[in-house]
Design a protein around this motif. Structure first.
Motif, PDB file in Angstrom:
ATOM      1  N   GLU A   1      39.210  11.427 -37.090  1.00  0.00           N
ATOM      2  CA  GLU A   1      38.022  11.126 -37.800  1.00  0.00           C
ATOM      3  C   GLU A   1      37.015  10.471 -37.670  1.00  0.00           C
ATOM      4  N   LYS A   2      37.424   8.675 -36.577  1.00  0.00           N
ATOM      5  CA  LYS A   2      35.980   8.503 -36.666  1.00  0.00           C
ATOM      6  C   LYS A   2      36.061   9.041 -34.606  1.00  0.00           C
ATOM      7  N   THR A   3      36.370   9.667 -34.084  1.00  0.00           N
ATOM      8  CA  THR A   3      35.446  10.633 -32.808  1.00  0.00           C
ATOM      9  C   THR A   3      34.784  11.397 -33.857  1.00  0.00           C
ATOM     10  N   LEU A   4      35.189  12.200 -34.049  1.00  0.00           N
ATOM     11  CA  LEU A   4      34.587  13.434 -35.115  1.00  0.00           C
ATOM     12  C   LEU A   4      32.761  12.457 -35.624  1.00  0.00           C
ATOM     13  N   CYS A   5      32.775  11.266 -36.342  1.00  0.00           N
ATOM     14  CA  CYS A   5      31.806  10.414 -37.051  1.00  0.00           C
ATOM     15  C   CYS A   5      31.227  10.150 -36.107  1.00  0.00           C
ATOM     16  N   ASP A   6      31.774   9.570 -34.993  1.00  0.00           N
ATOM     17  CA  ASP A   6      30.689   9.018 -33.341  1.00  0.00           C
ATOM     18  C   ASP A   6      29.691  10.233 -33.161  1.00  0.00           C
ATOM     19  N   ARG A   7      30.750  11.393 -33.286  1.00  0.00           N
ATOM     20  CA  ARG A   7      30.008  12.290 -32.751  1.00  0.00           C
ATOM     21  C   ARG A   7      28.751  13.579 -33.495  1.00  0.00           C
ATOM     22  N   GLY A   8      28.736  13.154 -34.482  1.00  0.00           N
ATOM     23  CA  GLY A   8      28.275  13.601 -35.736  1.00  0.00           C
ATOM     24  C   GLY A   8      28.829  14.852 -36.031  1.00  0.00           C
ATOM     25  N   LEU A   9      30.515  15.520 -36.006  1.00  0.00           N
ATOM     26  CA  LEU A   9      30.727  16.559 -36.060  1.00  0.00           C
ATOM     27  C   LEU A   9      31.048  16.431 -37.531  1.00  0.00           C
ATOM     28  N   SER A  10      31.578  15.382 -38.024  1.00  0.00           N
ATOM     29  CA  SER A  10      32.302  15.009 -39.477  1.00  0.00           C
ATOM     30  C   SER A  10      32.246  16.082 -40.726  1.00  0.00           C
ATOM     31  N   ASP A  11      30.669  16.254 -40.592  1.00  0.00           N
ATOM     32  CA  ASP A  11      29.976  17.361 -41.848  1.00  0.00           C
ATOM     33  C   ASP A  11      30.144  18.488 -41.519  1.00  0.00           C
ATOM     34  N   LYS A  12      30.223  19.204 -40.211  1.00  0.00           N
ATOM     35  CA  LYS A  12      30.352  20.613 -39.827  1.00  0.00           C
ATOM     36  C   LYS A  12      32.481  20.772 -39.662  1.00  0.00           C
ATOM     37  N   VAL A  13      33.355  19.867 -39.818  1.00  0.00           N
ATOM     38  CA  VAL A  13      34.759  20.476 -39.429  1.00  0.00           C
ATOM     39  C   VAL A  13      35.510  20.091 -40.948  1.00  0.00           C
ATOM     40  N   THR A  14      36.257  21.093 -41.194  1.00  0.00           N
ATOM     41  CA  THR A  14      37.165  20.271 -42.494  1.00  0.00           C
ATOM     42  C   THR A  14      38.777  20.009 -41.729  1.00  0.00           C
ATOM     43  N   ILE A  15      39.100  18.818 -42.652  1.00  0.00           N
ATOM     44  CA  ILE A  15      40.510  17.824 -42.004  1.00  0.00           C
ATOM     45  C   ILE A  15      41.206  18.627 -43.087  1.00  0.00           C
ATOM     46  N   GLU A  16      42.585  19.330 -42.894  1.00  0.00           N
ATOM     47  CA  GLU A  16      43.320  19.225 -43.560  1.00  0.00           C
ATOM     48  C   GLU A  16      44.984  19.326 -43.825  1.00  0.00           C
ATOM     49  N   HIS A  17      45.125  18.591 -44.072  1.00  0.00           N
ATOM     50  CA  HIS A  17      46.492  17.700 -44.497  1.00  0.00           C
ATOM     51  C   HIS A  17      47.802  19.242 -44.591  1.00  0.00           C
ATOM     52  N   THR A  18      48.623  19.302 -43.632  1.00  0.00           N
ATOM     53  CA  THR A  18      49.348  20.809 -43.902  1.00  0.00           C
ATOM     54  C   THR A  18      50.735  19.453 -44.214  1.00  0.00           C
TER      55      THR A  18
ATOM     56  N   GLU B   1      39.511  13.203 -28.326  1.00  0.00           N
ATOM     57  CA  GLU B   1      38.565  13.414 -27.519  1.00  0.00           C
ATOM     58  C   GLU B   1      38.208  15.189 -27.548  1.00  0.00           C
ATOM     59  N   ALA B   2      38.955  15.729 -26.352  1.00  0.00           N
ATOM     60  CA  ALA B   2      39.046  17.301 -26.143  1.00  0.00           C
ATOM     61  C   ALA B   2      38.569  18.160 -27.269  1.00  0.00           C
TER      62      ALA B   2
ATOM     63  N   LYS C   1      55.515   8.734 -38.270  1.00  0.00           N
ATOM     64  CA  LYS C   1      56.477   8.279 -37.570  1.00  0.00           C
ATOM     65  C   LYS C   1      56.192   8.056 -35.868  1.00  0.00           C
ATOM     66  N   ARG C   2      55.563   9.301 -35.146  1.00  0.00           N
ATOM     67  CA  ARG C   2      55.580   9.676 -34.159  1.00  0.00           C
ATOM     68  C   ARG C   2      53.725   9.267 -34.123  1.00  0.00           C
ATOM     69  N   GLY C   3      53.070   8.825 -34.846  1.00  0.00           N
ATOM     70  CA  GLY C   3      51.664   8.212 -34.082  1.00  0.00           C
ATOM     71  C   GLY C   3      50.840   9.475 -35.561  1.00  0.00           C
ATOM     72  N   GLY C   4      50.895  10.058 -36.309  1.00  0.00           N
ATOM     73  CA  GLY C   4      50.193  11.108 -37.105  1.00  0.00           C
ATOM     74  C   GLY C   4      49.326  10.265 -37.374  1.00  0.00           C
ATOM     75  N   LYS C   5      49.431   9.156 -38.042  1.00  0.00           N
ATOM     76  CA  LYS C   5      48.779   8.081 -38.502  1.00  0.00           C
ATOM     77  C   LYS C   5      47.622   7.903 -37.884  1.00  0.00           C
ATOM     78  N   GLY C   6      47.840   7.538 -36.918  1.00  0.00           N
ATOM     79  CA  GLY C   6      46.793   6.623 -35.632  1.00  0.00           C
ATOM     80  C   GLY C   6      45.731   8.365 -35.227  1.00  0.00           C
ATOM     81  N   LEU C   7      46.566   9.324 -34.861  1.00  0.00           N
ATOM     82  CA  LEU C   7      46.307  10.676 -34.748  1.00  0.00           C
ATOM     83  C   LEU C   7      45.346  10.960 -35.824  1.00  0.00           C
ATOM     84  N   LEU C   8      45.103  10.833 -36.788  1.00  0.00           N
ATOM     85  CA  LEU C   8      44.009  10.973 -37.709  1.00  0.00           C
ATOM     86  C   LEU C   8      43.192  10.601 -38.093  1.00  0.00           C
ATOM     87  N   SER C   9      43.306   9.340 -38.276  1.00  0.00           N
ATOM     88  CA  SER C   9      42.113   8.105 -37.757  1.00  0.00           C
ATOM     89  C   SER C   9      41.340   8.122 -36.777  1.00  0.00           C
ATOM     90  N   GLU C  10      41.764   7.941 -35.596  1.00  0.00           N
ATOM     91  CA  GLU C  10      41.243   8.444 -34.133  1.00  0.00           C
ATOM     92  C   GLU C  10      40.150  10.013 -34.231  1.00  0.00           C
TER      93      GLU C  10
END
Length: 178
Positions: free
Chosen positions: A123-140, A167-168, A112-121
């Motif tokens: 994923e997009k940032t990691l994909c743009d920088r070519g890091l998505s294959d080196k990182v595991t995103i886990e839903h907790t 970005e950080a 409710k406080r922006g978790g969906k937006g954070l997750l999509s942002e």
């Protein structure tokens, strides 16, 4: 090591010296990189000071010692009695590069406080920088920090970073993997 530890076998490991583990100059263990991962080996007091002056980070070393099993916890501990440089050239990428993990809370308060937006942002940032294959995103589930929602934790090795912007996160990951 006490009665709860059973001696398993002699230990002969060769690998890359990754540093010492311990409090501000008083280290008890050395980290050794072997092909299956990192191990910590306890050093006897008489070896600690001489090794701190002679070992170079990344150097190939041989560790002779014993391995002991804690019969209560099932944990295996390693204790060295001799550490020697092998004279081989350091292998740059001996240990497999550990994947970073990003844990994102998916409970209702964070969503409710922006978790969906954070997750999509993220994923997009990691994909743009070519890091998505080196990182595991886990839903907790709930991370018990609801007052600072949405919550996300970046774990690289043994370091944890909390309350950081996508970005950080991408910048930290680029520095880690370069």
């Amino acid at each position: 090591m006490g009665e709860k530890h059973l001696t398993l076998s002699q230990l002969n490991l060769e690998g890359q010296f990754l540093g010492f583990v311990g409090d501000s100059g008083k280290f008890k263990y050395l980290r050794l990189g072997i092909p299956s991962g990192d191990v910590q080996v306890k050093l006897p007091k008489e070896l600690r000071s001489s090794l701190s002056l002679s070992l170079v980070h990344g150097e190939q070393i041989r560790v002779d010692g014993i391995s002991k099993l804690n019969s209560r916890t099932g944990e295996i501990k390693f204790k060295a009695y001799r550490v020697q440089p092998t004279g081989a050239c350091p292998i740059e990428k001996l240990t497999p590069q550990t994947k970073a993990k990003i844990m994102v809370c998916q409970k209702s308060g964070c969503l409710k406080r922006g978790g969906k937006g954070l997750l999509s942002e993220l994923e997009k940032t990691l994909c743009d920088r070519g890091l998505s294959d080196k990182v595991t995103i886990e839903h907790t589930g709930c991370q018990k920090r609801c007052s600072s929602a949405p919550n996300c934790v970046l774990r690289i090795g043994k370091k944890h970073y909390k309350k950081i912007h996508p970005e950080a996160i991408a910048s930290l990951l680029e520095n880690h993997f370069s």
